[in-house]
Structures are given as C-alpha cells and as structure tokens.
Enzyme design. Sequence first.
Site, PDB file in Angstrom:
ATOM      1  N   LYS A   1      10.524  -3.022   0.351  1.00  0.00           N
ATOM      2  CA  LYS A   1      10.562  -2.973  -1.119  1.00  0.00           C
ATOM      3  C   LYS A   1      11.749  -2.173  -1.647  1.00  0.00           C
ATOM      4  CE  LYS A   1       6.700  -5.287  -1.959  1.00  0.00           C
ATOM      5  NZ  LYS A   1       6.699  -6.582  -2.666  1.00  0.00           N
TER       6      LYS A   1
ATOM      7  N   GLU B   1       4.851  -3.474 -11.501  1.00  0.00           N
ATOM      8  CA  GLU B   1       3.494  -3.680 -11.024  1.00  0.00           C
ATOM      9  C   GLU B   1       3.456  -3.322  -9.549  1.00  0.00           C
ATOM     10  OE1 GLU B   1       5.480  -6.588  -8.839  1.00  0.00           O
ATOM     11  OE2 GLU B   1       5.745  -6.151 -10.969  1.00  0.00           O
TER      12      GLU B   1
ATOM     13  N   SER C   1       7.493  -6.066   7.808  1.00  0.00           N
ATOM     14  CA  SER C   1       7.894  -5.721   6.443  1.00  0.00           C
ATOM     15  C   SER C   1       7.573  -4.293   6.039  1.00  0.00           C
ATOM     16  CB  SER C   1       7.241  -6.689   5.448  1.00  0.00           C
ATOM     17  OG  SER C   1       5.826  -6.626   5.567  1.00  0.00           O
TER      18      SER C   1
END
Length: 392
Positions: free
Chosen positions: A84, A106, A374
Amino acid sequence: MNTRFGEFGGTYISELLVPVLQELESSFKRARRDPKFNSELHYYLFEYAGRPTALYFAERLSKKLGGARIYLKREDLLHTGAHKINNTIGQLLLARYIGKSRVIAETGAGQHGVATATAAALFGLKCEIYMGAEDAKRQSLNVYRMKLLGAKVNIVDSGSRTLKDAINEALRDYATSFKDTHYVIGSALGPHPYPTIVKHFQSVIGKEARQQILKAEGRLPDYIVACVGGGSNAIGIFSAFLKDKGVRMIGVEAGGRGIRSGKHAARLSGDGRKGVLHGSFSYVLQDKYGQIRETHSVSAGLDYPAVGPEHAYLHEQRRVNYVSVRDSEALRGFHMLSQVEGIIPALESSHAVAYLPTLVKKCRKDAVIIVNLSGRGDKDVEYVARIEGELA
C-alpha cells in the site's frame, strides 16, 4: 488516457465531482511527465519505503509442495508492512503537487489507512481515515497505529460495517471538501482516473519482479499468483507481464465460507454480475434487484463486493484466471508459510499462498512460479489466534 478497460470502468459519480476528477486526471498526466515529481517519487520509494523488495526463492516451500520453483515477491518487507505504501507515497506527492492540504482515505484491513497516515505525516498533510466498525474490531492494532501517526479515524457503523461502507462515507466527505482535499483511493477501483493512477504507482512491483526473475532464472515465470480484493497488488505485478502470452496469471479471490453459502467475496470466480459500485462499472455481488449483497471473508482487505474494472476486463479477455480460496484454506496457507519459511503472511496474501498446492499439482516439475506476497501478517496474528480459539 483511456477512461475504460473494454466496457468496464467509467465515471459514475455526482456531476459535482466530474470537473474535480478531470482536474485530477490532467494533473496526474503532468506529474507523470515531470522529472522533479518522478525524482521525488523514486527517492521516497527507495530511501524511505524500502524498495526494491526482494524476490525470494522459497526453497523449503518448493520442496514441500513437490518441486516447482516458487518465488515470493516480498512486498511484506516494505515500511508499514504492505504494498500500500507504493500508492500512498505516489498519491500524497500528487496531492501536494496540486496544492491540497488534506487527504482522506478508506481502509479495510487497515494497511491502506496506516500507509496513508504514514505518508501524510511524512509530507505534513492533514489526514482522516474511514473504516468500517467490523474491520476496526478485527484490526484494532491498525486503528491505534493510524491514530499514533496523527490521523483522525472515523469508524463507520452503517451497512455491513466493512470496506464498502467506509468508501461510501469517504465519497460523501470528498463531495463536500474537494477544494482542499484529495481522496486517496487504496485499490485499483473507483471512478476514472483512479484505477489508472493506482496501477501506475503499483506497477513498480511488476517492473522489479520481471528484472529479478530474469536474473534469477534466465527466463520469465510460468505463473504469477496474487490475491485480489480491489486488485491493486495484483494489477501491480501483472502489469509488467500482460503482453507475455507464455506467462499465466492467477488472481485469487476470497471464497469465504464457500460460493454456495453466499458468504464470500468472489466476484469473478463466484456469482458476481455486471453493475456499478463506487463510480465504476465492473463485476459486483448483487441480488436480483440490483441491491449490493453483504460479503464475507476472514480477510478484511478482501471483503469487498466489487472488483477493479481492469480485472473485470482481464477476466472477460481470459488473460487472467480468477479462482477463489475459502477461509479455512487461507488459514492453512497462513500457517504453512509461517512454519515452512518463517514468514508470517497477511491473511490477504495467505489466499494466494493457499492456492499453491492446487497449482503445483497442475504444472510441470520445473515450472517457475511467482507469488506476490502483498503484506505481512503482524496485523492478523491476534485475530487468527482469537478465531481459531473460538473454533477449537
């Protein structure tokens, strides 16, 4: 810049936000060509976030599963613990580039919220995060981390109290505050130009993986596997290989308690149908009246009723094969990687890991597989211990 991927994508939003997103698109085009912007982006990704990430040959896992050579793209090693940060550093630099003083976001599992709060602290911007109450309960550590980093965390208690509802509230905020606020969407979804912006900032994963596997194996991989919620980590690694017909790509969705149960988040591999959600035309989990269905996944980051529009397009083109993994299988993947390689994966990534036994049975012994890891599972350990205790 194309506004759609085939029939998917588009800009299904309030007329009030159309000029705002047009301005964002033109600013992004300028920034992408600006040497100073790209120099700053490179500096913070490499000197602050921790790029490049390793492409690790998982030797013990490969032997355990039967011989295919399995590599892990270690996005879990990045600052804040997941991919991210690639997107949030890029979008926060973009926000600063266009003169915004405040950002909102969000978050589902909390990783995007933490990464946004981190970048906001780094660049000195005000930050508010919207998070569903159910997800906040599952990921209480990440709620505290966001607050520690200086962000205001707004807990959303409406609807299913998960990621869908957090996005609803963030969009409401954006509609009234866009003059000084940039909305940092965390995945490759939402109205145009967001899917393209997020893909651009996450494409560094695929670019690195391509160079690294050519160095390690002298050839491209046979398979690339990544989990798919909204789809940013997957599109990030897939993007560098889409033109290579010999590279087969697999996106792993959240099968929850099984497709037949209706308690899942498998849009492409389950019973999703074409529809509009959060400004984009894609595959959506909906009932016969077009109402959005509640979803379920052990992983908060995959618990979303729609999928990024480019994934919908790649599914229809049959360029990527989308499959699903149930909660119980994801938990087995969580334990397997932890015990065999000493790497605790995020529950999102555990879905991709969990598909490996099935994939290895189908492929040649000398096949080369890359799994996009990830994120790391620190955020999930307490939650997994709790639910496994309840199951026991």
